[in-house]
Write a protein that holds these residues in place. Structure first.
Motif, PDB file in Angstrom:
ATOM      1  N   GLU A  15      19.438  63.229  57.704  1.00  0.00           N
ATOM      2  CA  GLU A  15      19.965  62.909  56.385  1.00  0.00           C
ATOM      3  C   GLU A  15      18.840  62.501  55.439  1.00  0.00           C
ATOM      4  OE1 GLU A  15      19.875  59.080  58.669  1.00  0.00           O
ATOM      5  OE2 GLU A  15      20.330  61.190  59.050  1.00  0.00           O
ATOM      6  N   ASN A  16      19.068  62.709  54.173  1.00  0.00           N
ATOM      7  CA  ASN A  16      18.059  62.384  53.172  1.00  0.00           C
ATOM      8  C   ASN A  16      18.015  60.888  52.870  1.00  0.00           C
ATOM      9  OD1 ASN A  16      16.926  64.878  52.559  1.00  0.00           O
ATOM     10  ND2 ASN A  16      17.102  64.531  50.367  1.00  0.00           N
ATOM     11  N   PRO A  17      16.828  60.293  52.799  1.00  0.00           N
ATOM     12  CA  PRO A  17      16.723  58.937  52.268  1.00  0.00           C
ATOM     13  C   PRO A  17      17.187  58.938  50.807  1.00  0.00           C
ATOM     14  CG  PRO A  17      14.708  59.583  53.389  1.00  0.00           C
ATOM     15  CD  PRO A  17      15.532  60.816  53.253  1.00  0.00           C
ATOM     16  N   ARG A  18      17.641  57.823  50.343  1.00  0.00           N
ATOM     17  CA  ARG A  18      18.207  57.755  48.994  1.00  0.00           C
ATOM     18  C   ARG A  18      17.197  58.148  47.923  1.00  0.00           C
ATOM     19  NH1 ARG A  18      20.741  52.311  46.143  1.00  0.00           N
ATOM     20  NH2 ARG A  18      21.690  53.357  44.356  1.00  0.00           N
ATOM     21  N   SER A  19      15.937  57.870  48.161  1.00  0.00           N
ATOM     22  CA  SER A  19      14.922  58.098  47.141  1.00  0.00           C
ATOM     23  C   SER A  19      14.378  59.530  47.118  1.00  0.00           C
ATOM     24  CB  SER A  19      13.744  57.128  47.341  1.00  0.00           C
ATOM     25  OG  SER A  19      14.171  55.796  47.184  1.00  0.00           O
ATOM     26  N   ARG A  20      14.785  60.367  48.084  1.00  0.00           N
ATOM     27  CA  ARG A  20      14.243  61.727  48.134  1.00  0.00           C
ATOM     28  C   ARG A  20      15.113  62.692  47.325  1.00  0.00           C
ATOM     29  NH1 ARG A  20       9.269  62.472  51.184  1.00  0.00           N
ATOM     30  NH2 ARG A  20       9.826  64.681  50.939  1.00  0.00           N
ATOM     31  N   LEU A 231       3.451  59.848  57.820  1.00  0.00           N
ATOM     32  CA  LEU A 231       3.563  61.251  57.447  1.00  0.00           C
ATOM     33  C   LEU A 231       4.757  61.459  56.515  1.00  0.00           C
ATOM     34  CD1 LEU A 231       1.823  63.694  58.336  1.00  0.00           C
ATOM     35  CD2 LEU A 231       3.670  64.310  59.896  1.00  0.00           C
ATOM     36  N   CYS A 232       5.624  60.454  56.460  1.00  0.00           N
ATOM     37  CA  CYS A 232       6.821  60.535  55.629  1.00  0.00           C
ATOM     38  C   CYS A 232       6.683  59.628  54.400  1.00  0.00           C
ATOM     39  CB  CYS A 232       8.035  60.077  56.427  1.00  0.00           C
ATOM     40  SG  CYS A 232       7.892  58.344  56.954  1.00  0.00           S
ATOM     41  N   ARG A 233       7.516  59.888  53.397  1.00  0.00           N
ATOM     42  CA  ARG A 233       7.645  58.973  52.257  1.00  0.00           C
ATOM     43  C   ARG A 233       9.136  58.680  52.108  1.00  0.00           C
ATOM     44  NH1 ARG A 233       3.511  61.869  47.983  1.00  0.00           N
ATOM     45  NH2 ARG A 233       4.795  63.651  48.573  1.00  0.00           N
ATOM     46  N   LEU A 234       9.539  57.515  52.611  1.00  0.00           N
ATOM     47  CA  LEU A 234      10.956  57.165  52.659  1.00  0.00           C
ATOM     48  C   LEU A 234      11.463  56.521  51.383  1.00  0.00           C
ATOM     49  CD1 LEU A 234      11.142  55.753  56.294  1.00  0.00           C
ATOM     50  CD2 LEU A 234      12.256  57.825  55.462  1.00  0.00           C
ATOM     51  N   ALA A 239       3.674  52.091  45.625  1.00  0.00           N
ATOM     52  CA  ALA A 239       2.651  52.435  46.617  1.00  0.00           C
ATOM     53  C   ALA A 239       2.858  53.843  47.146  1.00  0.00           C
ATOM     54  CB  ALA A 239       2.680  51.425  47.762  1.00  0.00           C
ATOM     55  N   GLU A 240       4.117  54.209  47.398  1.00  0.00           N
ATOM     56  CA  GLU A 240       4.398  55.551  47.891  1.00  0.00           C
ATOM     57  C   GLU A 240       4.162  56.614  46.822  1.00  0.00           C
ATOM     58  OE1 GLU A 240       4.285  55.851  50.937  1.00  0.00           O
ATOM     59  OE2 GLU A 240       6.296  56.012  51.787  1.00  0.00           O
ATOM     60  N   MET A 241       4.420  56.260  45.572  1.00  0.00           N
ATOM     61  CA  MET A 241       4.210  57.213  44.485  1.00  0.00           C
ATOM     62  C   MET A 241       2.735  57.585  44.338  1.00  0.00           C
ATOM     63  SD  MET A 241       7.213  57.924  43.193  1.00  0.00           S
ATOM     64  CE  MET A 241       6.787  58.725  41.649  1.00  0.00           C
ATOM     65  N   SER A 242       1.860  56.660  44.670  1.00  0.00           N
ATOM     66  CA  SER A 242       0.425  56.895  44.474  1.00  0.00           C
ATOM     67  C   SER A 242      -0.321  57.227  45.768  1.00  0.00           C
ATOM     68  CB  SER A 242      -0.220  55.667  43.825  1.00  0.00           C
ATOM     69  OG  SER A 242      -0.047  54.515  44.636  1.00  0.00           O
ATOM     70  N   ARG A 243       0.393  57.193  46.903  1.00  0.00           N
ATOM     71  CA  ARG A 243      -0.263  57.379  48.189  1.00  0.00           C
ATOM     72  C   ARG A 243      -0.516  58.845  48.506  1.00  0.00           C
ATOM     73  NH1 ARG A 243       1.385  57.951  53.697  1.00  0.00           N
ATOM     74  NH2 ARG A 243       3.602  57.949  53.140  1.00  0.00           N
ATOM     75  N   THR A 244      -1.673  59.136  49.096  1.00  0.00           N
ATOM     76  CA  THR A 244      -1.994  60.476  49.578  1.00  0.00           C
ATOM     77  C   THR A 244      -1.484  60.632  51.005  1.00  0.00           C
ATOM     78  OG1 THR A 244      -3.992  60.624  48.209  1.00  0.00           O
ATOM     79  CG2 THR A 244      -3.842  62.106  50.107  1.00  0.00           C
ATOM     80  N   VAL A 245      -0.676  61.656  51.241  1.00  0.00           N
ATOM     81  CA  VAL A 245      -0.199  61.934  52.589  1.00  0.00           C
ATOM     82  C   VAL A 245      -1.320  62.670  53.322  1.00  0.00           C
ATOM     83  CG1 VAL A 245       1.549  63.069  54.000  1.00  0.00           C
ATOM     84  CG2 VAL A 245       2.178  62.065  51.788  1.00  0.00           C
TER      85      VAL A 245
END
Length: 349
Positions: A15-20, A231-234, A239-245
């Motif tokens: 299932e999709n996280p709410r923010s994806r 490896l994911c962005r939940l 921080a997640e918006m600016s993070r390099t995967v």
């Protein structure tokens, strides 16, 4: 020379996280496939994932099957082993005793993943193992999955390999943990361990759990710490918006000659294309209520313990309960949560 590709947490789920805004599962599999491609290009001995393979110990059967089929195809196409340890999301309430009854345990039992905590890779009995190539034994790899004592004083020994030091050995000791290892103290109360304070007999520590990651840190004593980030962005946090995967390429030439570099994933789309910041705004009212609730608890002289293990530890401290009794209580809570989770999954089905 040995090479390894190191990733962060996967948190595999259907299932999709709410923010994806995209299809999370498809995006994660695309990134994981690129990880295998990078591993093949660099001719690595193995891919290392330091825990939280699944997002829950109660994921659905179709979710388990989807990851199993993917790993089976990768095993046939790339012939690269995946070394793992268990994370807090892989186990019910941090109960390692339940590992064989979890999706994580199932995939390790089927041979799609190799749990390095289950047996030391450098042990003689694994020299003829079909799970790993013989030349893997050149590197000394151990691990410790998440449990009740992780990131507590009682869990400080989780950074030790538990192996006898070999002064004549040719390769460094690599140890994998699922710990909230941080380069500096957090801005809010949370369980963590500072890298500078870790006492370990390992030469290289690979950690997961901390999604932002700290990249590559080499301490003055020469010990190397790795966490490239999840490896994911939940979530759609700043921080997640600016993070390099990214992943880390670990190269081991000798016992004293080893280094790592970070490799960004090309399949990871820009954050603004896949993450929805509106969810953060919608949650603001709820967060304000929680803050007010915490304030009221403090005024009543109560502690802000929300995790089950923290509540148990507080009671044990107040009542002078022995560590044995405390750990038994946590074990039983873990078993109860596992059973409850099973009923919830059945009801949902």
């Amino acid at each position: 020379m040995d090479k390894f590709i190191v990733t962060g947490d996967l948190h595999f789920r259907s299932e999709n996280p709410r923010s994806r805004k995209d299809n999370y599962c498809d995006a994660l599999l695309a990134k994981l496939y690129e990880v295998f491609q990078i591993a093949q290009d660099h001719r690595v001995k193995a891919i290392i994932i330091p825990g939280d393979i699944f997002d829950s110990s109660n994921v659905s059967l179709p979710t388990i099957i989807k990851l199993a089929h993917f790993l089976e195809a990768c095993k046939e196409n790339f012939a690269i082993d995946v070394l793992v340890i268990s994370g807090n999301h892989d186990l019910p309430a941090g109960n390692k005793g339940a590992i064989n009854r979890t999706p994580f345990g199932l995939l390790t039992e089927l041979g799609y993943l190799y749990d390095v905590e289950a047996a030391d890779i450098s042990s003689p009995e694994l020299l003829s193992s079909e799970l790993l190539p013989t030349d893997m034994m050149e590197s000394w790899i151990t691990g410790c999955g998440f449990d009740y004592q992780t990131d507590t004083p009682e869990g400080a020994n989780q950074y030790q390999t538990g192996q006898t030091y070999d002064p004549d050995g040719d390769y460094p000791r690599i140890h994998i943990v699922h710990s909230m290892l941080l380069a500096a103290g957090p801005s809010f109360p949370m369980r963590h361990t500072l890298i500078d304070e870790v006492e370990t007999d390992a030469d290289i520590i690979i950690s997961g759990h901390y999604h932002d990651g700290f990249g590559i840190i080499r301490r003055p004593d020469g010990k190397l710490f790795l966490n490239p980030g999840a490896l994911c962005r939940l979530s759609a946090s700043q921080a997640e918006m600016s993070r390099t995967v990214q992943v880390a390429l670990l190269t081991v030439n000798s016992k004293t000659d080893f280094h790592a570099e970070l490799i960004p994933l090309q399949s990871a789309r820009p954050a603004e294309e896949v993450l929805d910041r509106e969810a953060i705004v919608e949650k603001k009212e709820h967060e304000n209520w929680l803050e007010s609730f915490f304030d009221s608890l403090q005024q009543d002289g109560e502690e802000k313990f929300l995790e089950v293990r923290e509540i148990v530890e507080k009671i044990a401290s107040l009542e002078n309960v022995s560590d044995g009794v405390k750990l038994e209580a946590l074990r039983r809570i873990g078993e109860a949560r596992e059973k409850l989770g099973g009923r919830e999954v059945s009801a949902g089905a």
